[in-house]
Design an enzyme around this catalytic site. Structure first.
Site, PDB file in Angstrom:
ATOM      1  N   GLY A  11       0.828  -1.212   0.000  1.00  0.00           N
ATOM      2  CA  GLY A  11       0.000   0.000   0.000  1.00  0.00           C
ATOM      3  C   GLY A  11       0.857   1.255   0.000  1.00  0.00           C
ATOM      4  O   GLY A  11       0.528   2.250   0.647  1.00  0.00           O
ATOM      5  N   SER A 144      -5.648  -0.244  13.329  1.00  0.00           N
ATOM      6  CA  SER A 144      -6.362   1.032  13.474  1.00  0.00           C
ATOM      7  C   SER A 144      -6.933   1.081  14.888  1.00  0.00           C
ATOM      8  O   SER A 144      -7.243   0.031  15.465  1.00  0.00           O
ATOM      9  CB  SER A 144      -7.517   1.101  12.471  1.00  0.00           C
ATOM     10  OG  SER A 144      -8.403   2.139  12.818  1.00  0.00           O
ATOM     11  N   TYR A 157     -14.537  -3.234   8.837  1.00  0.00           N
ATOM     12  CA  TYR A 157     -13.198  -2.652   9.037  1.00  0.00           C
ATOM     13  C   TYR A 157     -12.689  -2.958  10.451  1.00  0.00           C
ATOM     14  O   TYR A 157     -11.536  -3.387  10.632  1.00  0.00           O
ATOM     15  CB  TYR A 157     -13.283  -1.146   8.799  1.00  0.00           C
ATOM     16  CG  TYR A 157     -11.973  -0.408   8.844  1.00  0.00           C
ATOM     17  CD1 TYR A 157     -11.059  -0.509   7.789  1.00  0.00           C
ATOM     18  CD2 TYR A 157     -11.640   0.405   9.916  1.00  0.00           C
ATOM     19  CE1 TYR A 157      -9.849   0.186   7.822  1.00  0.00           C
ATOM     20  CE2 TYR A 157     -10.438   1.101   9.960  1.00  0.00           C
ATOM     21  CZ  TYR A 157      -9.548   0.988   8.904  1.00  0.00           C
ATOM     22  OH  TYR A 157      -8.346   1.684   8.939  1.00  0.00           O
TER      23      TYR A 157
END
Ligand code: NAP
Length: 249
Positions: A11, A144, A157
């Site tokens: 990424g 996260s 997510y």
């Protein structure tokens, strides 16, 4: 801090991953950058290449979808031919497909799990053996704070990012005796493409809850990643570090 090291960053064509790649190169590493879109990846490659501090540093780019095991396996074989070894792996590739569970499609759930979690299995699985042969290695997985606290509209997510934490803690236990460190960074709100479309009223509310009274930038995350990739963190493994301005305490 990373002279003569060989790193892979997934990424790396934008946002946090591109900053990590740049900082690794500024600190002397050779690097393989991965993401799907060839044009964006090549633009990032040209930017990252400018940061080289020595002619001996190699920068390579590979466009692929990290959620596909066979593509990852093949790409890492090619990287190992170029680099001879991989000292550092950063799993940063990630997406969001937000929706309330009532409305969330199977594809929205599966694609987020595949790209954010399965990719981590794919890359770790293929670097584990070469790192074990060296009796050394650094793996940094980007989770996260949503994986720690959850968020309405992000069941997919949050599940993927919480699972990355469990995966990393388990792998740290499996490979610790081989001198391989596995750690997790859990960013809060970082200004990138991923967060640019959030509604203004949400941003105002969020900002009021951040003790350091600002949103994070990509450098805030890459600074920690650099430390975790370097020998300065040799006695740290299985840990999760939030970079969130104090939002989650
Ligand atoms: P970003 O700017 O959207 O970058 C995401 C990167 O992942 C891009 O290079 C993208 O390139 C790549 N990517 C996506 N799917 C891929 C796939 N299947 N295979 C290979 N590459 C893929 O996002 P960011 O904000 O920098 O996020 C980076 C990481 O930090 C993510 O894991 C994200 O969940 C995490 N994070 C971000 C924040 C934040 O506030 N920004 C907060 C917490 C955690 P292509 O689309 O071309 O493949």
């Amino acid at each position: 801090m990373l002279k003569n090291k060989f790193a892979v960053v997934t990424g790396a064509s934008s946002g946090i991953g591109k900053q990590i790649a740049k900082d690794f190169v500024i600190n002397g590493a050779s690097i393989a950058i991965i993401s799907r879109d060839e044009k964006r990846l090549n633009e990032a490659f040209l930017e990252i290449e400018k940061e080289k501090i020595s002619d001996s540093q190699k920068i390579i780019q590979i466009a692929l979808d990290v959620s596909k095991f066979s593509l990852v396996e093949n790409a890492f074989q090619n990287i190992l031919k170029e680099f001879e070894r991989i000292d550092i792996l950063v799993n940063n590739a990630g997406i969001t497909k937000d929706n309330l569970l009532m409305k969330m499609t199977e594809d929205e759930f599966d694609s987020v799990i595949d790209i954010n979690l399965k990719s981590v299995y794919n890359t770790c699985k293929v670097v584990k053996r070469p790192m074990m042969k060296m009796d050394k290695g650094k793996i940094i997985n980007i989770s996260s704070i949503i994986g720690l606290i959850g968020n309405a509209g992000q069941t997919n997510y949050a599940a993927s990012k919480a699972a990355v934490i469990g995966f990393s803690k388990s792998l740290a236990k499996e490979v610790g005796s081989r001198n391989i460190n596995v750690n997790v960074i859990a960013p809060g709100y970082i200004e990138t493409k991923m967060t640019e479309n959030l509604k203004d009223e949400f941003k105002v509310k969020l900002l009021s809850m951040i003790p350091l009274k600002r949103f994070g930038n990509t450098k805030d995350v890459s600074n920690l990643c650099l430390f975790l990739a370097s020998e300065m963190s040799d006695y740290i493994t299985g840990q999760v570090y939030s970079v969130d301005g104090g939002l989650v305490t």
